[in-house]
Write a protein that holds these residues in place. Structure first.
Motif, PDB file in Angstrom:
ATOM      1  N   UNK A 210       0.827  -1.205   0.000  1.00 39.67           N
ATOM      2  CA  UNK A 210       0.000   0.000   0.000  1.00 39.67           C
ATOM      3  C   UNK A 210       0.863   1.256   0.000  1.00 39.67           C
ATOM      4  N   UNK A 211       1.970   1.198   0.743  1.00 45.45           N
ATOM      5  CA  UNK A 211       2.874   2.356   0.822  1.00 45.45           C
ATOM      6  C   UNK A 211       3.496   2.661  -0.535  1.00 45.45           C
ATOM      7  N   UNK A 212       3.968   1.628  -1.231  1.00 49.56           N
ATOM      8  CA  UNK A 212       4.583   1.815  -2.548  1.00 49.56           C
ATOM      9  C   UNK A 212       3.565   2.421  -3.510  1.00 49.56           C
ATOM     10  N   UNK A 213       2.339   1.908  -3.460  1.00 52.60           N
ATOM     11  CA  UNK A 213       1.257   2.446  -4.294  1.00 52.60           C
ATOM     12  C   UNK A 213       0.960   3.897  -3.917  1.00 52.60           C
ATOM     13  N   UNK A 214       0.811   4.163  -2.625  1.00 56.98           N
ATOM     14  CA  UNK A 214       0.426   5.490  -2.159  1.00 56.98           C
ATOM     15  C   UNK A 214       1.486   6.552  -2.386  1.00 56.98           C
ATOM     16  N   UNK A 215       2.740   6.174  -2.273  1.00 53.96           N
ATOM     17  CA  UNK A 215       3.824   7.139  -2.480  1.00 53.96           C
ATOM     18  C   UNK A 215       3.843   7.665  -3.907  1.00 53.96           C
ATOM     19  N   UNK A 216       3.543   6.798  -4.862  1.00 50.76           N
ATOM     20  CA  UNK A 216       3.496   7.235  -6.266  1.00 50.76           C
ATOM     21  C   UNK A 216       2.368   8.242  -6.480  1.00 50.76           C
ATOM     22  N   UNK A 217       1.219   7.966  -5.883  1.00 52.44           N
ATOM     23  CA  UNK A 217       0.083   8.896  -5.992  1.00 52.44           C
ATOM     24  C   UNK A 217       0.415  10.206  -5.295  1.00 52.44           C
ATOM     25  N   UNK A 218       1.002  10.118  -4.098  1.00 47.10           N
ATOM     26  CA  UNK A 218       1.350  11.314  -3.327  1.00 47.10           C
ATOM     27  C   UNK A 218       2.311  12.209  -4.105  1.00 47.10           C
ATOM     28  N   UNK A 219       3.229  11.583  -4.826  1.00 49.30           N
ATOM     29  CA  UNK A 219       4.208  12.346  -5.611  1.00 49.30           C
ATOM     30  C   UNK A 219       3.512  13.179  -6.687  1.00 49.30           C
ATOM     31  N   UNK A 220       2.505  12.595  -7.310  1.00 52.01           N
ATOM     32  CA  UNK A 220       1.754  13.330  -8.332  1.00 52.01           C
ATOM     33  C   UNK A 220       0.954  14.470  -7.709  1.00 52.01           C
ATOM     34  N   UNK A 221       0.340  14.198  -6.574  1.00 47.31           N
ATOM     35  CA  UNK A 221      -0.456  15.216  -5.878  1.00 47.31           C
ATOM     36  C   UNK A 221       0.434  16.368  -5.422  1.00 47.31           C
ATOM     37  N   UNK A 222       1.608  16.019  -4.887  1.00 43.98           N
ATOM     38  CA  UNK A 222       2.541  17.045  -4.411  1.00 43.98           C
ATOM     39  C   UNK A 222       3.026  17.916  -5.553  1.00 43.98           C
ATOM     40  N   UNK A 223       3.264  17.292  -6.720  1.00 43.56           N
ATOM     41  CA  UNK A 223       3.764  18.063  -7.852  1.00 43.56           C
ATOM     42  C   UNK A 223       2.707  19.007  -8.412  1.00 43.56           C
ATOM     43  N   UNK A 224       1.431  18.678  -8.182  1.00 43.23           N
ATOM     44  CA  UNK A 224       0.337  19.573  -8.568  1.00 43.23           C
ATOM     45  C   UNK A 224       0.121  20.652  -7.507  1.00 43.23           C
ATOM     46  N   UNK A 225       0.874  20.553  -6.402  1.00 48.59           N
ATOM     47  CA  UNK A 225       0.787  21.497  -5.280  1.00 48.59           C
ATOM     48  C   UNK A 225      -0.603  21.499  -4.655  1.00 48.59           C
TER      49      UNK A 225
END
Length: 267
Positions: free
Chosen positions: A150-165
């Motif tokens: 779940x962490x590996x999956x979530x970190x990828x999503x979080x990275x996209x969200x963070x880059x969208x600020x």
């Protein structure tokens, strides 16, 4: 003697910087915000207390003290800024009115640009805070394979969200995103994730893809763990090398007490 000015928000991070810089023989001048900045920062240097939104007064004080190098550390809640426009002075209102949008990155980069035009230079605080950066690997506890997945999956999503600020944090369970951090901040996002996902959620927190270490670097601490306990979350997954961990020993003991695993991932 070299001097550095600290524009200080809330939390331990500006205090840690002030302590570290002072120990290295740097004269620290602190520009703190009433009802936001931790008062214990005063022990590390001359401190000016400003009301929230006193932009012109801040600039005038920086010039009076002949400050050239600056850091901007500590949390100032995004919603506090957006919904407290009536508290801002004329300089701050004019500044905000010129922005293309009111995302955190936009505001912070514009603040730095505005102050640069006034003759100030923002330095990288990382050399003074290296001991706080999370390393890759297990920080506390143990986690089952399904939680790590779940962490590996979530970190990828979080990275996209963070880059969208939009935010730096997502909460996931069974490879489903149950909460995304918005203007409410990390702790409320964690609690909302628990309300929606139930027990054993995974909290993922990351930096932007091209994180400028001079501002808005992700931070975790005991408050994060307390929110996770309330949400009955089981694993905190964070980006190694780009996340600050406050009060490490206290944090690790509390994580063990709550049964929360904490792991740093290299992304």
């Amino acid at each position: 003697m070299r001097q550095v000015g600290i524009i200080s928000g809330s939390g331990e991070l500006p205090v840690e910087f002030a302590r570290s810089a002072s120990e290295k023989g740097i004269e620290v001048k602190i520009f703190a915000i009433k009802k936001i900045t931790d008062k214990k920062i005063e022990q590390y240097g001359k401190t000016y207390w400003l009301n929230f939104g006193e932009a012109q007064k801040l600039i005038d004080l920086l010039k009076e003290e002949n400050i050239k190098d600056l850091v901007m550390l500590g949390k100032i809640e995004h919603y506090s800024l957006i919904f407290s426009l009536h508290k801002l002075d004329k300089r701050a209102r004019e500044f905000l009115s010129k922005l293309r949008d009111k995302r955190a990155k936009t505001i912070l980069e514009a603040v730095m640009s505005e102050l640069k035009e006034e003759g100030f230079n923002f330095i990288d605080p990382t050399p003074y805070l290296k001991n706080l950066l999370i390393e890759e690997g297990v920080i506390a506890g143990t986690a089952e394979d399904r939680l790590i997945d779940d962490a590996v999956f979530g970190l990828k999503i979080a990275k996209e969200i963070a880059d969208l600020d939009i935010g730096q944090t997502v909460v996931v369970k069974n490879r489903i995103v149950v909460a995304v951090e918005g203007i409410e901040g990390t702790d409320r996002c964690i609690i909302r994730g628990g309300e929606l996902g139930g027990e054993e959620t995974v909290v993922c927190k990351v930096a932007r893809k091209n994180q400028d270490m001079r501002y808005d670097v992700p931070v975790i601490g005991t408050k994060t763990l307390k929110s996770m306990k309330k949400a009955k979350a089981r694993l905190l997954a964070v980006e190694a090398g780009k996340t600050y961990l406050l009060e490490r020993e206290k944090f690790k003991k509390l994580a063990e007490k709550y049964g929360i695993a904490v792991i740093g991932f290299k992304l």
